[in-house]
Scaffold this active site. Sequence first.
Site, PDB file in Angstrom:
ATOM      1  CB  SER A   1      -1.127   0.096   1.149  1.00  0.00           C
ATOM      2  OG  SER A   1      -2.807   1.029   1.181  1.00  0.00           O
TER       3      SER A   1
ATOM      4  CG  HIS B   1      -5.727  -2.714   0.838  1.00  0.00           C
ATOM      5  ND1 HIS B   1      -4.521  -2.499  -0.266  1.00  0.00           N
ATOM      6  CD2 HIS B   1      -4.970  -1.479   1.207  1.00  0.00           C
ATOM      7  CE1 HIS B   1      -4.172  -1.237  -0.316  1.00  0.00           C
ATOM      8  NE2 HIS B   1      -4.191  -0.970   0.997  1.00  0.00           N
TER       9      HIS B   1
ATOM     10  CD  GLU C   1      -2.438  -3.075  -3.701  1.00  0.00           C
ATOM     11  OE1 GLU C   1      -3.624  -3.137  -2.733  1.00  0.00           O
ATOM     12  OE2 GLU C   1      -2.130  -2.093  -2.920  1.00  0.00           O
TER      13      GLU C   1
END
Length: 293
Positions: free
Chosen positions: A106, A265, A197
Site C-alpha cells: 500500500s 488489500h 493493486e
Amino acid sequence: MSFLAPPPLKPGDRVAVFAPAGPFDRPSFDKGLEVLGRRYQPVFTERLFETHRYLAGTDASRGAELQRALDDHEIRALFAARGGYGSMRLLPAMRLSSPKHFVGFSDITALHLAAQKIGWQSLHAPVLTQLGKQPSDVVERLFAALEGQALAPLRGTRTVVPGMAEGPLLGGNLSVLTRLIGTPFMPVLRGCVLLLEDVGERPYRLDRMWMHLKLSGLLEGVRGVVFGDFTGCDEKDETYTGADVLEELAMELGVPCASGFRIGHGDVNLPVILGAPVRLDATSQVLSSGGTT
C-alpha cells in the site's frame, strides 16, 4: 535489468518495526507483532506509537527511526507497522546503503519504488496490522521469501490478454505509484512485469491513474501486467466494475495480462518479491519465480 537481493534472514534475526506512514490500531499491531516474534526478534522504540495529525509522528521522528534501522548492521529487515499515508514524505532524506528488505504494501510502495530505483529487491507483503489476520500459508510464504527459499507459483482467476511475459516484478499500489511519476524515486518500468493493486478508488479514478502512467510514457516497454486485488473499487448501482475498466485498458496496452491474484488489500495478501525475476503465463493465470531480467 537486475536487482540485488538482500542477504537472506535466519530465524532469530533482529528485524526493525517502523511506522513510515499513518498511526495504527494497537490491538491489530500487537497481533501481528506476536506472529513476527515467533520467527524473528522484532525491535522498535516507543517513538513508534507517536502521532501527528494523520501521521505516525512528525517527518523528523519517523525519518530518524527509519534511518536508524537502515544504518544498524544488526537489523536484517524492516517491517512496516501500517500503510495509510506518509512514506513518500521521507524519501528526500532517506539514505540507502546496504540492501535490506522493506516489508509492507500500500503506502509502503513509495519505499519499494525508491529501493528499486537504486537496484534493490524488496518484499510486497502484509504490514504488521494486517499480518495477524492472515492465514498460515501467507505467514509461511513471508518467512520463506525472507529466508531465500523458493516460492510457490501464484494463481489468478482471469486471463485479460493471453501470452507469456518475463522480467523483474515491479509496481505495487497504483495510487502511490502514480504519485511518484516525475520524481527521482520512480524506477524505469521498461522490461518489467508490472504489478498493480489498490483500495477504495472509484473506477474513473483508476482510469485516470492508468492514463497518467500511459501519458507519462512509463508503460512503454512493459512486458506484462499482473492485477492484484482492487478492493472496494466498484461504483454503486453501476453495471461495470473497477476491474472491467482496468482490464479494458490493459487490453488496449496489449501485453500479456492476468487478474485476480490475491495480492493487496483483500483478506489474503500473498507476498511477492519486487525486483525479482518472474514469469507470467497469462493464458494459464500463473505467476511464478524465474525467467529473465
